[in-house]
Design an enzyme around this catalytic site. Structure first.
Site, PDB file in Angstrom:
ATOM      1  N   SER A  39      -2.345   1.051  -8.891  1.00 44.94           N
ATOM      2  CA  SER A  39      -2.010  -0.139  -9.674  1.00 44.94           C
ATOM      3  C   SER A  39      -2.475  -1.445  -9.036  1.00 44.94           C
ATOM      4  CB  SER A  39      -0.500  -0.208  -9.920  1.00 44.94           C
ATOM      5  OG  SER A  39       0.196  -0.489  -8.724  1.00 44.94           O
ATOM      6  N   LYS A  93       3.183  -5.483  -5.644  1.00 45.44           N
ATOM      7  CA  LYS A  93       2.454  -6.246  -6.654  1.00 45.44           C
ATOM      8  C   LYS A  93       2.066  -7.615  -6.093  1.00 45.44           C
ATOM      9  CE  LYS A  93       3.346  -2.993  -9.704  1.00 45.44           C
ATOM     10  NZ  LYS A  93       2.298  -2.061 -10.158  1.00 45.44           N
TER      11      LYS A  93
END
Length: 221
Positions: A39, A93
């Site tokens: 991701s 993230k």
């Protein structure tokens, strides 16, 4: 039995002290985190072990999420590690929006406080495109299926303007079309963020018998 236990503790007190200090260190100062998904490609890849600076933002009570002293707040573009209640797992993230920011995205083209990001295509193949995203004085690589600004109607490629409230952060993965980030789990509360990462400690190639990737050893991210 008690004498044997006491003697065992006495003979191994140095080892026990070392292990205890190591656990405290990993809990409150620094740790590493395995990255099992893509991701955050191309910045972080599957098999990377990234270093977590747990004192980047807070001095925490060991073995807890309780902040004793706030040292700083996450900044836009920081790569953060957080214990997500919404996702029920630890995630990695990039911070895109901080409290007070207004953020939107249209066809994978970001806008922060009415400033639209610039994109420069770095590489492309039949499966994805790598682009340099420049916005708010910072730049990094992102991975998309098409050039930002062009649409194939991917479900996560657009969202309307949102103003980030106090105590929350908008985070996204650099692999924009394949990341369950704030577009899926919502804004991240400040207290869930446990640290920041700037370095890959080592990386194991999942597709090649877990052989270490020498080019990613101590790589800055």
């Amino acid at each position: 039995m008690k004498k044997n236990s006491f003697r065992l503790l006495k003979e191994n007190k140095s080892l026990i002290l070392f292990i205890s200090l190591m656990l405290v260190f990993r809990s409150a100062v620094a740790d590493w985190n395995d990255v099992p998904t893509g991701s955050m490609k191309p910045t972080i890849v599957e098999g990377d072990r990234i270093l977590i600076n747990k004192m980047a933002y807070d001095l925490r009570l060991p073995f807890s999420q309780y902040s004793l002293i706030k040292l700083a707040d996450p900044l836009r573009n920081d790569i953060v590690i957080f214990e997500s209640k919404a996702a029920d797992k630890r995630l990695v993230k990039r911070v895109i929006g901080v409290p007070g920011d207004m953020v939107s995205m249209h066809k994978n083209q970001l806008s922060v406080n009415q400033e639209t990001a610039d994109y420069k295509v770095i590489a492309r193949n039949s499966n994805f495109i790598l682009s340099e995203e420049q916005i708010a004085g910072a730049s990094h690589l992102i991975r998309t299926q098409v050039v930002p600004g062009q649409s194939k109607k991917y479900p996560l490629e657009s969202f309307p303007p949102v103003t980030i409230p106090k105590g929350f952060y908008l985070v996204m993965g650099d692999n924009r079309d394949n990341s369950a980030d704030s577009r899926v789990i919502g804004l991240v509360p400040r207290h869930e963020i446990i640290g920041r990462s700037k370095t890959v400690v080592l990386s194991l190639n999942y597709d090649n018998y877990l052989i270490p990737r020498s080019e990613r050893f101590l790589k800055s991210i």
